[in-house]
Design a protein around this motif. Structure first.
Motif, short mmCIF file in Angstrom:
data_model
loop_
_atom_site.label_atom_id
_atom_site.label_comp_id
_atom_site.label_asym_id
_atom_site.label_seq_id
_atom_site.Cartn_x
_atom_site.Cartn_y
_atom_site.Cartn_z
N TRP A 281 0.83 -1.21 0.00
CA TRP A 281 0.00 0.00 0.00
C TRP A 281 0.86 1.25 0.00
O TRP A 281 0.52 2.26 -0.66
CB TRP A 281 -0.95 -0.02 1.21
CG TRP A 281 -1.95 -1.13 1.15
CD1 TRP A 281 -1.99 -2.25 1.91
CD2 TRP A 281 -3.06 -1.23 0.23
NE1 TRP A 281 -3.04 -3.05 1.55
CE2 TRP A 281 -3.71 -2.45 0.51
CE3 TRP A 281 -3.55 -0.42 -0.79
CZ2 TRP A 281 -4.85 -2.87 -0.19
CZ3 TRP A 281 -4.67 -0.83 -1.50
CH2 TRP A 281 -5.31 -2.04 -1.19
N GLU A 282 1.98 1.21 0.72
CA GLU A 282 2.87 2.38 0.75
C GLU A 282 3.46 2.64 -0.63
O GLU A 282 3.60 3.79 -1.06
CB GLU A 282 3.98 2.15 1.78
CG GLU A 282 3.51 2.24 3.23
CD GLU A 282 4.46 1.60 4.23
OE1 GLU A 282 4.06 1.42 5.39
OE2 GLU A 282 5.60 1.27 3.84
N HIS A 285 0.73 4.09 -2.82
CA HIS A 285 0.52 5.48 -2.39
C HIS A 285 1.61 6.38 -2.96
O HIS A 285 1.33 7.47 -3.49
CB HIS A 285 0.51 5.52 -0.85
CG HIS A 285 0.47 6.90 -0.28
ND1 HIS A 285 1.46 7.38 0.55
CD2 HIS A 285 -0.42 7.91 -0.43
CE1 HIS A 285 1.17 8.63 0.90
NE2 HIS A 285 0.03 8.97 0.32
N SER A 289 1.23 9.39 -5.68
CA SER A 289 1.69 10.72 -5.28
C SER A 289 2.66 11.30 -6.31
O SER A 289 2.58 12.49 -6.66
CB SER A 289 2.37 10.66 -3.90
OG SER A 289 1.47 10.21 -2.92
N ASP A 362 -2.45 7.53 7.58
CA ASP A 362 -2.70 8.39 6.42
C ASP A 362 -2.77 7.59 5.12
O ASP A 362 -3.47 7.99 4.17
CB ASP A 362 -1.61 9.45 6.30
CG ASP A 362 -1.86 10.62 7.25
OD1 ASP A 362 -2.94 10.65 7.88
OD2 ASP A 362 -0.97 11.48 7.37
N VAL A 363 -2.06 6.47 5.06
CA VAL A 363 -2.09 5.64 3.85
C VAL A 363 -3.45 4.95 3.73
O VAL A 363 -4.04 4.89 2.65
CB VAL A 363 -0.94 4.60 3.87
CG1 VAL A 363 -1.06 3.63 2.71
CG2 VAL A 363 0.41 5.31 3.83
N PHE A 366 -5.95 7.57 2.74
CA PHE A 366 -5.76 7.96 1.33
C PHE A 366 -6.56 7.05 0.40
O PHE A 366 -7.30 7.54 -0.47
CB PHE A 366 -4.26 7.88 0.99
CG PHE A 366 -3.93 8.21 -0.44
CD1 PHE A 366 -3.77 9.52 -0.85
CD2 PHE A 366 -3.77 7.20 -1.38
CE1 PHE A 366 -3.44 9.83 -2.17
CE2 PHE A 366 -3.46 7.49 -2.71
CZ PHE A 366 -3.30 8.81 -3.10
N PHE A 367 -6.42 5.73 0.58
CA PHE A 367 -7.12 4.81 -0.33
C PHE A 367 -8.63 4.79 -0.08
O PHE A 367 -9.41 4.62 -1.03
CB PHE A 367 -6.52 3.40 -0.22
CG PHE A 367 -5.19 3.29 -0.90
CD1 PHE A 367 -5.11 3.19 -2.28
CD2 PHE A 367 -4.02 3.33 -0.17
CE1 PHE A 367 -3.88 3.12 -2.92
CE2 PHE A 367 -2.79 3.26 -0.80
CZ PHE A 367 -2.72 3.16 -2.19
N GLY A 486 4.66 7.49 6.55
CA GLY A 486 3.55 8.03 5.77
C GLY A 486 4.04 8.91 4.64
O GLY A 486 3.31 9.19 3.69
N PRO A 488 5.96 9.58 1.22
CA PRO A 488 6.32 8.75 0.07
C PRO A 488 7.84 8.64 -0.15
O PRO A 488 8.29 7.80 -0.91
CB PRO A 488 5.65 9.45 -1.12
CG PRO A 488 5.45 10.86 -0.67
CD PRO A 488 5.24 10.80 0.81
#
Length: 599
Positions: A281-282, A285, A289, A362-363, A366-367, A486, A488
């Motif tokens: 997921w990171e 993300h 970004s 926050d990740v 975000f999704f 969190g 990127p």
């Protein structure tokens, strides 16, 4: 006997009898998705199991598998189960020394390897592994290069299936399944070994049957659920969604061509369920970004406007959305979010999971803003997988939800989460001391500190990881580390605080995203070290840490940090096969850099 009383191999036989012509598995080969029915799945597993017996595997014997996810993995596992044997998975990324340890400790007698690379690891360690009877290889390319005496101890996967088909001993499987009970061990799953040698968790068929109802209920799965299997099958998280749930539920599993083609495979399969560890997921993300930063000003403004408009909806159940909120999301979806969901292959996902390690809140947020129904779940190898998770209509970002069906829980001394239920494992193989520490009076001591927050459980940290500063303040390093990750631009953050007068950190940049940032600014670099040592990159990370610090209590803020000049590596013993940080190893390796922070 009802269906729910069946062991996993018994259930596979029943699935082949009742749903024989339905598609159980799709395997992608050379760009083509090839379907395999439940009847064919069962038939191949029977043949392979009988082939194992023909090779001399005794009832209760141990079969090892070292391979990326593919149909042969589960055929080997189910085949072993059908003849009363136990399957042990080994991480395909493990170096020879780790492979040798697990294979030797687990008393594996027949080893199933994917290809020549994995076979070479085993052959190099063969003198230390006297119990090995045979090596079975899935892909035959390169086998002719072996000397004749080496070739004698190798059989191909097809040869074993043919051996089983020619044996005519179907009655042997019926006898084995008639004797099989829910209390038999079906799997041994080795822990990642983040604090020492990996331990072999013995998983019974009762454990497997015990965990499935909670997973199905919490994730709202059904026979029509589709799943892309790509995380290592020697890990309990992938086992529960590739082996346990599909066999009991009758849902479909898809195997892509490789771990390297996951993004492409996701777009093609468009699964209704997706499991990603935090690092996945990171990375997604970070990729989005960067794409947003690289696009034109109008598109960037459009994304920012849509994201801010829908941010309040991240944790609000859709059933409670007002008409205005529905219209705002619909407009954002058709103009921005739909394309991003297609980009990551999750437009059809009815549920997406993250687990196995902490993830920056926050990740997750975000999704969820993008419309991906991402929830956080929690489980351990010792609990046979997922035991808590958000309900789809009740998500509190930063927590791991509430216990699933059949799970009893309590919070013990020091805030430790303790669990009880059919899903709690039998113990560690050949390790009664560790078993006695982990299982006490029927309760599984997880080693995780929790607290209740908004009616749901929040994992604070590992009990053994909590640090006390020189000033006597208790710190939870994972909270600080997740806040920083969190960003990127930050891939890893390892906190140093035990007995120290302030918080320090070792930081590893994300080479891909920082590299793109540097290229956009015409900053020259040639490799990881030259990028990490550039003053402007230092300034970038300094700013990102300052942003993270602003969200932390003053005592938890990072005062100084050291930028690592190489990526943390499994082969160097710095991370596990599941990419969990080995703190003690890193503290030892970077002792001089740590001391310099406090000089």
């Amino acid at each position: 006997m009802t269906l729910t009383d069946l062991t996993l191999p018994q259930m596979l036989r029943e699935r082949a009898r009742t749903d024989g012509e339905r598609v159980a598995i799709r395997q992608k080969d050379f760009g083509i998705w090839k379907p395999v029915t439940w009847a064919r799945y069962h038939e191949r597993a029977c043949r392979f199991g009988l082939g194992l017996r023909a090779l001399g595997l005794p009832a209760g014997g141990h079969v090892g598998v070292i391979a990326e996810n593919r149909i042969e993995w589960v055929v080997a596992q189910m085949g072993a189960g059908l003849v009363g044997a136990v399957t042990v998975g080994v991480y395909p990324t493990s170096p020879t020394s780790e492979v040798a340890y697990v294979v030797g400790h687990a008393d594996i007698e027949i080893m199933v390897c994917e290809d020549q690379e994995q076979t070479d690891k085993l052959l190099a360690a063969l003198p230390q592994l006297p119990r090995i009877r045979k090596i079975v290889v899935m892909e035959t390319k390169g086998l002719r290069s072996y000397a004749p005496e080496v070739r004698q101890c190798i059989a191909t996967f097809d040869e074993v299936e043919q051996l089983g088909a020619a044996s005519g001993a179907q009655g042997l499987i019926d006898e084995a399944l008639a004797r099989q009970t829910l209390d038999d061990v079906g799997l041994m799953i080795y822990t990642s070994g983040s604090t020492g040698k990996p331990k072999g968790a013995m998983i019974s068929y009762r454990n497997i049957r015990g965990v499935v109802p909670g997973i199905v209920d919490r994730l709202q799965l059904g026979r029509g659920t589709t799943h892309l299997s790509y995380l290592p099958l020697c890990h309990v998280a992938e086992q529960m969604l590739t082996s346990f749930v599909p066999v009991y539920l009758g849902s479909q599993v898809n195997f892509g061509e490789s771990i390297r083609t996951v993004q492409e495979d996701l777009r093609e399969v468009a699964p209704s369920m997706f499991l990603g560890v935090p690092r996945i997921w990171e990375k997604l993300h970070a990729a989005i970004s960067i794409k947003v930063q690289e696009t034109g000003g109008l598109r960037r403004a459009l994304f920012q406007r849509a994201f801010q408009a829908c941010l309040p909806l991240a944790e609000k159940p859709r059933s409670q959305w007002s008409v205005g909120e529905r219209l705002a999301f619909a407009a954002s979806y058709w103009t921005v979010f739909r394309a991003l969901q297609n980009f990551i292959g999750l437009r059809n996902a009815r549920v997406a999971l993250t687990g196995a390690a902490p993830i920056p809140p926050d990740v997750v947020r975000f999704f969820r803003v993008l419309g991906v129904p991402l929830i956080e779940v929690y489980g351990l190898t010792e609990s046979t997988g997922m035991v808590t998770g958000h309900r789809l209509d009740d998500v509190a970002v930063g927590t791991v939800g509430v216990p699933t069906v059949g799970v009893a829980h309590r919070i013990g001394e020091s805030g430790e989460l303790q669990l009880r239920g059919d899903m709690v494992f039998l113990g560690y193989y050949k390790n009664p001391e560790a078993t006695a520490q982990t299982l006490q009076d029927g309760w599984l001591h997880t080693g995780d500190v929790v607290r209740e927050e908004r009616g749901q459980l929040k994992i604070v940290d590992r009990l053994k990881d909590i640090m006390i500063t020189a000033g006597g303040k208790n710190l939870t390093p994972s909270e600080i580390e997740n806040t920083m990750k969190g960003s990127p631009y930050i891939k890893e953050c390892i906190i140093v605080a035990e007995g120290r007068r302030f918080v320090g950190a070792l930081v590893q940049i994300d080479y891909e995203t920082v590299g793109q940032w540097a290229e956009a600014r015409r900053i020259a670099f040639t490799h990881f070290r030259s990028l990490a040592e550039h003053p402007e990159v230092r300034g970038l990370i300094d700013a990102e840490i300052a942003q993270g610090n602003a969200r932390l209590a003053q005592v938890s803020q990072i005062r100084r940090f050291h930028l690592l000049t190489k990526e943390l590596d499994h082969d160097d013993g710095e991370v596990t096969a599941t990419m969990k940080v080995r703190r003690s190893s890193i503290y030892k390796t970077y002792a001089a850099e740590i001391e310099a922070l406090y000089a």
